[in-house]
Design a protein around this motif. Structure first.
Motif, PDB file in Angstrom:
ATOM      1  N   TYR A 154       0.841  -1.204   0.000  1.00  0.00           N
ATOM      2  CA  TYR A 154       0.000   0.000   0.000  1.00  0.00           C
ATOM      3  C   TYR A 154       0.871   1.247   0.000  1.00  0.00           C
ATOM      4  CZ  TYR A 154      -3.340   3.532   1.432  1.00  0.00           C
ATOM      5  OH  TYR A 154      -4.099   4.669   1.479  1.00  0.00           O
ATOM      6  N   ASN A 155       1.872   1.261   0.877  1.00  0.00           N
ATOM      7  CA  ASN A 155       2.777   2.410   0.936  1.00  0.00           C
ATOM      8  C   ASN A 155       3.550   2.572  -0.359  1.00  0.00           C
ATOM      9  OD1 ASN A 155       1.956   2.941   3.513  1.00  0.00           O
ATOM     10  ND2 ASN A 155       3.714   1.957   4.484  1.00  0.00           N
ATOM     11  N   TYR A 156       3.943   1.469  -0.975  1.00  0.00           N
ATOM     12  CA  TYR A 156       4.672   1.506  -2.245  1.00  0.00           C
ATOM     13  C   TYR A 156       3.835   2.177  -3.338  1.00  0.00           C
ATOM     14  CZ  TYR A 156       6.484  -0.257  -6.684  1.00  0.00           C
ATOM     15  OH  TYR A 156       6.936  -0.368  -7.970  1.00  0.00           O
ATOM     16  N   VAL A 157       2.545   1.871  -3.376  1.00  0.00           N
ATOM     17  CA  VAL A 157       1.674   2.389  -4.430  1.00  0.00           C
ATOM     18  C   VAL A 157       1.176   3.803  -4.129  1.00  0.00           C
ATOM     19  CG1 VAL A 157      -0.514   2.031  -5.650  1.00  0.00           C
ATOM     20  CG2 VAL A 157       0.957   0.092  -5.146  1.00  0.00           C
ATOM     21  N   TYR A 158       0.733   4.039  -2.893  1.00  0.00           N
ATOM     22  CA  TYR A 158       0.007   5.271  -2.601  1.00  0.00           C
ATOM     23  C   TYR A 158       0.761   6.324  -1.796  1.00  0.00           C
ATOM     24  CZ  TYR A 158      -3.986   2.644  -4.250  1.00  0.00           C
ATOM     25  OH  TYR A 158      -4.836   1.911  -5.015  1.00  0.00           O
ATOM     26  N   GLU A 159       1.722   5.934  -1.005  1.00  0.00           N
ATOM     27  CA  GLU A 159       2.373   6.881  -0.115  1.00  0.00           C
ATOM     28  C   GLU A 159       3.797   7.157  -0.586  1.00  0.00           C
ATOM     29  OE1 GLU A 159       1.474   7.009   3.763  1.00  0.00           O
ATOM     30  OE2 GLU A 159      -0.561   6.298   3.444  1.00  0.00           O
ATOM     31  N   ARG A 160       3.950   8.231  -1.324  1.00  0.00           N
ATOM     32  CA  ARG A 160       5.254   8.595  -1.858  1.00  0.00           C
ATOM     33  C   ARG A 160       5.644   9.980  -1.370  1.00  0.00           C
ATOM     34  NH1 ARG A 160       6.429   5.734  -6.947  1.00  0.00           N
ATOM     35  NH2 ARG A 160       5.617   3.655  -6.548  1.00  0.00           N
ATOM     36  N   ASP A 161       6.930  10.181  -1.217  1.00  0.00           N
ATOM     37  CA  ASP A 161       7.441  11.513  -0.907  1.00  0.00           C
ATOM     38  C   ASP A 161       7.380  12.376  -2.160  1.00  0.00           C
ATOM     39  OD1 ASP A 161       8.036  10.876   1.723  1.00  0.00           O
ATOM     40  OD2 ASP A 161      10.059  10.212   1.224  1.00  0.00           O
ATOM     41  N   ASN A 162       7.275  13.659  -1.964  1.00  0.00           N
ATOM     42  CA  ASN A 162       7.282  14.613  -3.066  1.00  0.00           C
ATOM     43  C   ASN A 162       8.366  15.647  -2.773  1.00  0.00           C
ATOM     44  OD1 ASN A 162       6.598  15.934  -5.381  1.00  0.00           O
ATOM     45  ND2 ASN A 162       4.794  16.941  -4.532  1.00  0.00           N
ATOM     46  N   PRO A 163       9.634  15.250  -2.929  1.00  0.00           N
ATOM     47  CA  PRO A 163      10.721  16.138  -2.518  1.00  0.00           C
ATOM     48  C   PRO A 163      10.905  17.335  -3.452  1.00  0.00           C
ATOM     49  CG  PRO A 163      11.619  14.234  -3.625  1.00  0.00           C
ATOM     50  CD  PRO A 163      10.127  14.005  -3.498  1.00  0.00           C
ATOM     51  N   ALA A 164      11.354  18.422  -2.870  1.00  0.00           N
ATOM     52  CA  ALA A 164      11.724  19.592  -3.653  1.00  0.00           C
ATOM     53  C   ALA A 164      13.240  19.581  -3.774  1.00  0.00           C
ATOM     54  CB  ALA A 164      11.257  20.862  -2.972  1.00  0.00           C
ATOM     55  N   GLY A 165      13.722  19.515  -4.999  1.00  0.00           N
ATOM     56  CA  GLY A 165      15.163  19.470  -5.228  1.00  0.00           C
ATOM     57  C   GLY A 165      15.535  18.340  -6.173  1.00  0.00           C
ATOM     58  N   PRO A 166      16.800  17.959  -6.182  1.00  0.00           N
ATOM     59  CA  PRO A 166      17.265  16.910  -7.103  1.00  0.00           C
ATOM     60  C   PRO A 166      16.584  15.572  -6.833  1.00  0.00           C
ATOM     61  CG  PRO A 166      19.115  18.108  -6.175  1.00  0.00           C
ATOM     62  CD  PRO A 166      17.897  18.540  -5.431  1.00  0.00           C
ATOM     63  N   LEU A 167      16.173  14.905  -7.907  1.00  0.00           N
ATOM     64  CA  LEU A 167      15.482  13.627  -7.812  1.00  0.00           C
ATOM     65  C   LEU A 167      15.888  12.755  -8.997  1.00  0.00           C
ATOM     66  CD1 LEU A 167      13.248  11.964  -6.350  1.00  0.00           C
ATOM     67  CD2 LEU A 167      11.629  13.002  -7.935  1.00  0.00           C
TER      68      LEU A 167
END
Length: 83
Positions: A34-47
Motif C-alpha cells: 500500500y505504501n509503495y503504491v500510494y504513499e510517496r514523498d514529493n521532494p523539492a530538489g534533485p530527484l
C-alpha cells in the motif's frame, strides 16, 4: 524540457514517457505494498527519475532532475544505475 539520452543525445521531452521516482523499490510481499503504491514523498530538489525513450532508442534511463526548476544535471542508462 530537453532530456540528454545516452544513445541519442539531447532530445525533446515529448519523445519520452515519465515513470516516476527511480529510488522507490517494490516490496517482496504484500507487507508495505500500500505504501509503495500510494504513499510517496514529493521532494523539492534533485530527484532521480525513470524515463523511457519511446520515440527514440526505446531504452530506460535515469534522469537526475531538480523538481523546483526542471534543470537536468545528468542521465544514465537504467541498467547502469541499478548496479
Amino acid at each position: 524540457m530537453r532530456i540528454p539520452c545516452p544513445y541519442c543525445g539531447e532530445r525533446d521531452a515529448q519523445e519520452f514517457v515519465y515513470r516516476g521516482d527511480a529510488s522507490v523499490v517494490r516490496p517482496d510481499g504484500e507487507d508495505g505494498f500500500y505504501n509503495y503504491v500510494y504513499e510517496r514523498d514529493n521532494p523539492a530538489g534533485p530527484l532521480a527519475e525513470h524515463w523511457y525513450h519511446a520515440q527514440g532508442c526505446r531504452t530506460w534511463i535515469v534522469v537526475t532532475r531538480d523538481t523546483r526548476t526542471h534543470a537536468i544535471s545528468g542521465a544514465v542508462l537504467a541498467k547502469e544505475a541499478a548496479r
